[in-house]
Design an enzyme around this catalytic site. Structure first.
Site, mmCIF file in Angstrom:
data_model
loop_
_atom_site.group_PDB
_atom_site.id
_atom_site.type_symbol
_atom_site.label_atom_id
_atom_site.label_comp_id
_atom_site.label_asym_id
_atom_site.label_seq_id
_atom_site.Cartn_x
_atom_site.Cartn_y
_atom_site.Cartn_z
ATOM 1 N N ASP A 163 79.056 -44.299 -18.731
ATOM 2 C CA ASP A 163 78.776 -45.725 -18.846
ATOM 3 C C ASP A 163 79.488 -46.528 -17.753
ATOM 4 O O ASP A 163 80.105 -45.974 -16.836
ATOM 5 C CB ASP A 163 79.115 -46.220 -20.250
ATOM 6 N N HIS A 164 79.380 -47.834 -17.885
ATOM 7 C CA HIS A 164 79.821 -48.744 -16.827
ATOM 8 C C HIS A 164 81.311 -48.585 -16.527
ATOM 9 O O HIS A 164 82.127 -48.336 -17.415
ATOM 10 C CB HIS A 164 79.531 -50.199 -17.217
#
Length: 211
Positions: free
Chosen positions: A136-137
């Site tokens: 994820d980010h």
């Protein structure tokens, strides 16, 4: 465009992942270089170009892009040898993977179909991101990290060099997995994992060292 050549072959999963990803991207492999003590031809029909001696030939290296499909202990020293020789080692991502335009992939990294790399994630060199793994980010993934199928790493996770994250593991926001650590299959990692440790379970706990 230079030919794309696979280093290593055999019947393991990585050579097949590499061959299929390259073909799906419209840039099929132009052949392979044998590497290791017991080289085998790949299951995908490919031309054998030679053995490891080719990797010491500057003229050969200057004319090709390489993707390393060697697994196990030999992968790191081979990759470092090729980096030292200034070989071209572009990352390879299957077109069915989703890579944010703000994410970065290091040299030699291979990303399988269905994997997701979100915004501002940084993936190091010679990593393996397997099927349907999600990074994820703002994750930071070091060099030579192996991410098994179905792993989910939430935002701001750090996974340091040479760690292994097993099948279906989950890592919550902001956690660090230390260098050389192993996260067992299905583990739910809720706190930092020390370098070199092995963690298993939900919540993940550190296994005592083997005696």
């Amino acid at each position: 465009m230079r030919p794309l050549i696979m280093v290593g072959a055999g019947r393991g999963s990585l050579p097949r992942i590499v061959a299929e990803a390259a073909a799906a991207r419209g840039r099929p492999l132009s052949g392979y270089v044998e590497f290791g003590d017991n080289p085998e031809p790949p299951t995908t029909p490919l031309e054998r170009l030679g053995d490891a001696a080719l990797l010491d030939d500057p003229a050969f290296l200057a004319g090709v892009d390489l993707v390393v499909a060697v697994q196990g202990a030999a992968r790191r020293p081979l990759a470092l040898q090729l980096l030292q020789a200034q070989a071209s080692l572009p990352p390879l991502a299957h077109p069915a993977a989703t890579i944010s335009t703000t994410a970065t992939l290091g040299a030699g990294t291979v990303v399988s179909a269905g994997a997701i790399v979100q915004s501002d994630a940084r993936i190091g060199r010679f990593c393996l991101l397997n099927t349907a793994a999600s990074i994820d980010h703002d994750n930071s993934v070091g060099d030579f990290v192996s991410i098994a199928p179905g792993v989910h790493a939430a935002g701001y996770v750090t996974i340091e060099d040479e760690a292994f994250v097993g099948l279906g593991a989950v890592i919550i926001n902001g956690v660090t997995v230390g260098a050389g650590a192993t996260v067992g299959a299905g583990a739910v990692v809720t706190r930092n994992v020390p370098a070199g440790a092995t963690v298993v379970g939900n919540p993940a706990r550190v296994l005592p060292p083997k005696t």
